[in-house]
Design a protein around this motif. Structure first.
Motif, mmCIF file in Angstrom:
data_model
loop_
_atom_site.group_PDB
_atom_site.id
_atom_site.type_symbol
_atom_site.label_atom_id
_atom_site.label_comp_id
_atom_site.label_asym_id
_atom_site.label_seq_id
_atom_site.Cartn_x
_atom_site.Cartn_y
_atom_site.Cartn_z
ATOM 1 N N UNK A 272 30.314 33.844 38.369
ATOM 2 C CA UNK A 272 31.348 34.729 38.877
ATOM 3 C C UNK A 272 30.894 36.178 38.725
ATOM 4 N N UNK A 273 31.529 37.057 39.505
ATOM 5 C CA UNK A 273 31.365 38.502 39.352
ATOM 6 C C UNK A 273 32.743 39.080 39.081
ATOM 7 N N UNK A 274 32.815 40.067 38.196
ATOM 8 C CA UNK A 274 34.101 40.632 37.789
ATOM 9 C C UNK A 274 34.142 42.099 38.189
ATOM 10 N N UNK A 275 35.084 42.440 39.063
ATOM 11 C CA UNK A 275 35.142 43.761 39.664
ATOM 12 C C UNK A 275 36.315 44.556 39.096
ATOM 13 N N UNK A 276 36.059 45.808 38.771
ATOM 14 C CA UNK A 276 37.135 46.704 38.348
ATOM 15 C C UNK A 276 38.028 47.002 39.539
ATOM 16 N N UNK A 277 39.322 47.005 39.317
ATOM 17 C CA UNK A 277 40.293 47.287 40.381
ATOM 18 C C UNK A 277 40.728 48.741 40.236
ATOM 19 N N UNK A 278 40.475 49.530 41.274
ATOM 20 C CA UNK A 278 40.771 50.964 41.202
ATOM 21 C C UNK A 278 42.183 51.299 41.650
#
Length: 317
Positions: A272-278
């Protein structure tokens, strides 16, 4: 015959087994003391009560039961067959009461008492073990009964008296509870490693509007937060799978079955890849809650003070 008639009259007046128990219980220890000594005077001396009080209590017990428990020979008494049968049950009941009293006293002991503590599944791998480890540095003897569950279930546990404290999210707002915000935790958009967005480090949640989501079941706090954040981003998530545990959802994401809004994992998860939510600001508040007006035992009060002292740095960095 007189005892039997008296008992039948008394039962017809009350008609309620609970009334029988209420009247019998205070006299059971007196009965057991007389049976143990086979002598009213010696029993009164041992139990440090007036002999007249003891005699009246036993006589009323016999009247209420409608049977003779003792055969009397002056000041000496001997159990009748009915008395022996009754004594066996009374001794078991009194022993159970003594054990229960010892248990609740031990649980309330400031040094070795017990705290019934609930927390979210996502806090079980790292946060809660770290908290308890730090707390026990100053309170090494205090014991914990630990319950992992979702927020609403833990709040009901507080109301039923099964939990003393719980860590939950969102922070509840209910008239019968007291809650204090302790920290906040950033949520990330988790996508499969081969997803079109996997190379990104940051993302606006609106960019995931066409994605299929995997979420916790309705009723879980994180599901409510997910739905609210998606609504703020202008869409309603299309939910393909619902689960009960965040790491299961990560597994579903890794299998390519959708994306998810989740708190950081205790350990990196492959696939998985974990993306910061802006935008919108994707966080969940973590708070401690307890039942309003519920008196704290010393160990519960100590752990509550400890949790409140961790405000702003509850979660591992």
């Amino acid at each position: 015959m007189v005892h039997q008639q008296r008992s039948q009259e008394w039962l017809s007046q009350t008609g309620d087994v609970e009334d029988i128990v209420t009247n019998l219980v205070p006299r059971l220890a007196y009965f057991a003391g007389v049976a143990r000594n086979e002598h009213v005077t010696r029993a009164a001396q041992e139990m440090r009560v007036p002999q007249s009080t003891l005699s009246r209590a036993v006589a009323r017990l016999e009247e209420d039961l409608g049977v003779d428990l003792f055969a009397r020979r002056g000041r000496t008494v001997a159990l009748t067959p009915a008395g022996r049968t009754f004594l066996a049950s009374v001794e078991r009941a009194l022993a159970d009461l003594e054990r229960a009293a010892e248990e609740v006293r031990a649980d309330a002991d400031a040094a070795v008492g017990k705290v019934a503590f609930g927390f979210l599944h996502t806090m079980g791998a790292e946060t809660v073990p770290g908290l308890i480890h730090a707390f026990r540095a100053d309170h090494p003897g205090i014991r914990f009964s630990l319950v992992q569950n979702y927020g609403e279930a833990m709040l009901e546990g507080l109301r039923r008296g099964e939990l003393d404290l719980c860590l939950t999210s969102p922070v509840p707002d209910a008239p019968d509870l007291v809650a204090r915000r302790l920290d906040e935790q950033k949520l990330r958009l988790v996508v499969p490693a081969d997803h079109r967005l996997a190379s990104r480090r940051r993302i606006r949640l609106s960019e995931a509007a066409e994605e299929t989501f995997v979420t916790l079941e309705t009723g879980y706090g994180l599901r409510r937060i997910t739905d609210d954040l998606c609504a703020q981003a202008g869409f309603r998530p299309r939910v393909a799978f619902e689960g009960e545990e965040a790491e299961t959802l990560r597994g579903l994401v890794a299998a390519g079955l959708g994306v998810a809004l989740l708190p950081p994992p205790a350990f990196p998860r492959p696939g998985v890849a974990e993306l910061a939510v802006t935008a919108p600001r994707a966080v969940r508040e973590i708070g401690v809650a307890w039942l309003d007006g519920h008196p704290d035992t010393p160990p519960v009060a100590a752990f509550k003070r400890f949790l409140l002292s961790r405000r702003g740095h509850l979660l591992p960095t």
